[in-house]
Design a protein around this motif. Structure first.
Motif, PDB file in Angstrom:
ATOM      1  N   ARG A   1      31.625  37.521  44.347  1.00 40.80           N
ATOM      2  CA  ARG A   1      33.051  37.651  44.658  1.00 40.80           C
ATOM      3  C   ARG A   1      33.276  38.727  45.720  1.00 40.80           C
ATOM      4  O   ARG A   1      34.214  38.611  46.520  1.00 40.80           O
ATOM      5  CB  ARG A   1      33.859  37.950  43.400  1.00 40.80           C
ATOM      6  N   VAL A   2      32.427  39.752  45.754  1.00 38.26           N
ATOM      7  CA  VAL A   2      32.542  40.790  46.782  1.00 38.26           C
ATOM      8  C   VAL A   2      31.972  40.300  48.110  1.00 38.26           C
ATOM      9  O   VAL A   2      32.539  40.558  49.174  1.00 38.26           O
ATOM     10  CB  VAL A   2      31.833  42.083  46.323  1.00 38.26           C
ATOM     11  N   VAL A   3      30.857  39.569  48.049  1.00 36.43           N
ATOM     12  CA  VAL A   3      30.272  39.001  49.267  1.00 36.43           C
ATOM     13  C   VAL A   3      31.259  38.059  49.942  1.00 36.43           C
ATOM     14  O   VAL A   3      31.395  38.044  51.174  1.00 36.43           O
ATOM     15  CB  VAL A   3      28.959  38.262  48.948  1.00 36.43           C
ATOM     16  N   LYS A   4      31.975  37.278  49.140  1.00 29.39           N
ATOM     17  CA  LYS A   4      32.896  36.286  49.687  1.00 29.39           C
ATOM     18  C   LYS A   4      34.207  36.876  50.188  1.00 29.39           C
ATOM     19  O   LYS A   4      35.034  36.158  50.750  1.00 29.39           O
ATOM     20  CB  LYS A   4      33.174  35.208  48.631  1.00 29.39           C
ATOM     21  N   THR A   5      34.395  38.175  50.003  1.00 28.12           N
ATOM     22  CA  THR A   5      35.602  38.823  50.497  1.00 28.12           C
ATOM     23  C   THR A   5      35.252  39.989  51.425  1.00 28.12           C
ATOM     24  O   THR A   5      35.462  39.929  52.624  1.00 28.12           O
ATOM     25  CB  THR A   5      36.472  39.322  49.320  1.00 28.12           C
TER      26      THR A   5
ATOM     27  N   TYR B   1      42.868  38.135  44.433  1.00 32.23           N
ATOM     28  CA  TYR B   1      41.498  37.846  44.837  1.00 32.23           C
ATOM     29  C   TYR B   1      41.433  36.580  45.678  1.00 32.23           C
ATOM     30  O   TYR B   1      40.748  36.542  46.714  1.00 32.23           O
ATOM     31  CB  TYR B   1      40.586  37.698  43.622  1.00 32.23           C
ATOM     32  N   TRP B   2      42.147  35.547  45.275  1.00 30.04           N
ATOM     33  CA  TRP B   2      42.114  34.295  46.035  1.00 30.04           C
ATOM     34  C   TRP B   2      42.787  34.463  47.390  1.00 30.04           C
ATOM     35  O   TRP B   2      42.417  33.787  48.366  1.00 30.04           O
ATOM     36  CB  TRP B   2      42.740  33.169  45.225  1.00 30.04           C
TER      37      TRP B   2
ATOM     38  N   ARG C   1      40.010  35.718  49.497  1.00 27.05           N
ATOM     39  CA  ARG C   1      39.106  34.621  49.854  1.00 27.05           C
ATOM     40  C   ARG C   1      39.690  33.790  51.000  1.00 27.05           C
ATOM     41  O   ARG C   1      38.978  33.450  51.960  1.00 27.05           O
ATOM     42  CB  ARG C   1      38.851  33.730  48.632  1.00 27.05           C
ATOM     43  N   ARG C   2      40.974  33.470  50.904  1.00 29.41           N
ATOM     44  CA  ARG C   2      41.622  32.704  51.982  1.00 29.41           C
ATOM     45  C   ARG C   2      41.630  33.496  53.278  1.00 29.41           C
ATOM     46  O   ARG C   2      41.401  32.942  54.363  1.00 29.41           O
ATOM     47  CB  ARG C   2      43.054  32.332  51.589  1.00 29.41           C
ATOM     48  N   SER C   3      41.876  34.782  53.165  1.00 28.14           N
ATOM     49  CA  SER C   3      41.910  35.635  54.357  1.00 28.14           C
ATOM     50  C   SER C   3      40.546  35.692  55.032  1.00 28.14           C
ATOM     51  O   SER C   3      40.450  35.670  56.262  1.00 28.14           O
ATOM     52  CB  SER C   3      42.370  37.044  53.987  1.00 28.14           C
TER      53      SER C   3
END
Length: 419
Positions: free
Chosen positions: A75-79, A182-183, A186-188
């Motif tokens: 979740r951190v890698v993806k943001t 959080y989502w 992710r979108r950003s």
């Protein structure tokens, strides 16, 4: 260190909720309780080692003993980091990619950054004088987004400034959030990479010509170990990994203004154009106030250290905030004293707000010099170039919210340019 051969162990099936609930103080409080710079716990259902202090930091940054691949939660890698980014690499692949980042940190490039920051600060200040009040943190995010894009060679249209500022800010504001926030992050991340990826394709097609040696130019032409051009998505990740941290300096700017307000005796020392003291002040802001709470790695292979066993694959968290407030390393660590940096030996392992170790071969943040320079420019404006009032507001900051910042964002009123 406790001197024990057996590493202290925290009881309980899992401490993930405790970590999120206690934030910056989770590791420091247990280090004090165990009277040890290392202890074992369980996070995300698996064994983990928490560590802090100068000697533990030196161990943590030993590339023979710890690796970054697979350490950061997805979740951190993806943001925050982006998939395939330099923070997730090890060995020669990391050194090759890190060299591209370090090429951007040459003195001539940082001097150009300072010039851009000066002009953008002037423009922002003129705008602020026309407003009754501003929230510095919100204004600083836009200011730094503009600076980051101009310096990186990334075209930024006026009509998209707000959108890009919000996208880049979400990457560090909501990286460890839950639910909708959080989502949003992710979108950003997807939007930012798509935007930058399109620019990279234009550079490669000869339709866009950023300045040579700029971030956009360097990563549009970067080649990996095998000689292949970096794929567009990963190149976009790395450009964003310049834009995002520069924008995140907005947190430090809010704390800089807070420090000037909380410790007004510092202002006379900063009006004398003493560059050395300004740097001491900036470093103390970075040491004193919370930024990143900790950073992670995984044990690369089984090893023993001081009689304690480290098992391959175990998650390790290095206590950044606690090391910067360690009473064994810093005299009166809870006092704001910039003068302490006059005697500091510049160890890469005791002052680690943005990570520790070696810049070129390790995982210490390549943009640390940029952070310092941007903060120095900001101090000059806040002390010597602007006058303003600080109305009553909530200037407290949480030690559980990550990242932390003044709750009000630091409101400034009746801003005027000094003659």
């Amino acid at each position: 260190m406790s001197g024990q051969n057996e590493m202290p162990h925290e009881e309980g099936l899992d401490q993930s909720l405790s970590l999120l609930r206690e934030g910056y103080m989770y590791i420091p409080s247990r280090r004090r309780s165990f009277q040890s710079d290392l202890f074992e716990t369980r996070l995300m259902g698996k064994p983990a080692i928490c560590m802090g202090g100068k000697e533990a930091a030196a161990l943590f940054y030993d590339p023979e003993k710890f690796q970054r691949e697979g350490a950061a939660p997805k979740r951190v890698v993806k943001t925050l980091f982006g998939e395939g980014g330099v923070q997730t690499l090890d060995g020669e692949a990391h050194r090759q990619r890190k060299a591209a980042f370090m090429s951007l940190m040459a003195p001539k490039h940082i001097a150009r950054l300072n010039g851009i920051a000066e002009e953008q600060w002037k423009e922002a200040a003129r705008k602020w004088t026309q407003q009754n009040e501003i929230v510095l943190y919100q204004e600083a995010k836009e200011l730094l987004c503009r600076i980051a894009c101009q310096w990186a060679g990334v075209p930024l249209k006026e009509e998209e400034v707000q959108q890009r500022t919000e996208e880049l800010s979400a990457l560090f504001e909501s990286a460890v959030s839950a639910g909708p926030e959080y989502w949003k992050a992710r979108r950003s991340r997807r939007k930012a990479e798509k935007w930058v990826g399109g620019l990279i394709e234009e550079v490669r097609a000869g339709k866009l010509h950023p300045p040579e040696e700029s971030t956009l130019y360097v990563f549009s032409h970067h080649r990996e170990l095998g000689g292949e051009v970096l794929d567009t998505k990963t190149a976009a990740v790395e450009v964003v990994n310049i834009l995002r941290p520069i924008t995140a300096v907005s947190i430090y700017l809010a704390f800089t203004a807070l420090a000037l307000h909380q410790f007004p005796e510092q202002k006379p020392k900063l009006t004398s154009a003493n560059d050395s003291y300004t740097k001491y002040f900036v470093q103390e802001v970075r040491r004193f106030y919370p930024f990143f709470p900790f950073t992670g790695a995984k044990v690369k292979k089984d090893f023993e250290w001081r009689g304690m066993h480290f098992k391959e694959g175990t998650l390790a968290l290095l206590d950044l905030y606690g090391t910067n407030h360690d009473p064994h390393l810093w005299e009166n660590p809870d006092l704001f004293q910039p003068e302490r940096f006059e005697e500091w030996d510049k160890s890469p392992f005791d002052f680690i707000p943005q990570g520790g170790g070696d810049y070129h071969n390790g995982h210490r943040c390549a943009g640390e010099w940029i952070t310092i320079e941007l903060m120095k420019v900001s101090v000059d404006f806040l002390v010597n170039r602007l006058s303003y009032e600080v109305p009553e507001q909530d200037i407290s900051f949480s030690m559980t919210s990550m990242p932390s910042m003044p709750k009000s964002g630091f409101i400034m009123r009746n801003i005027q340019l000094k003659e």
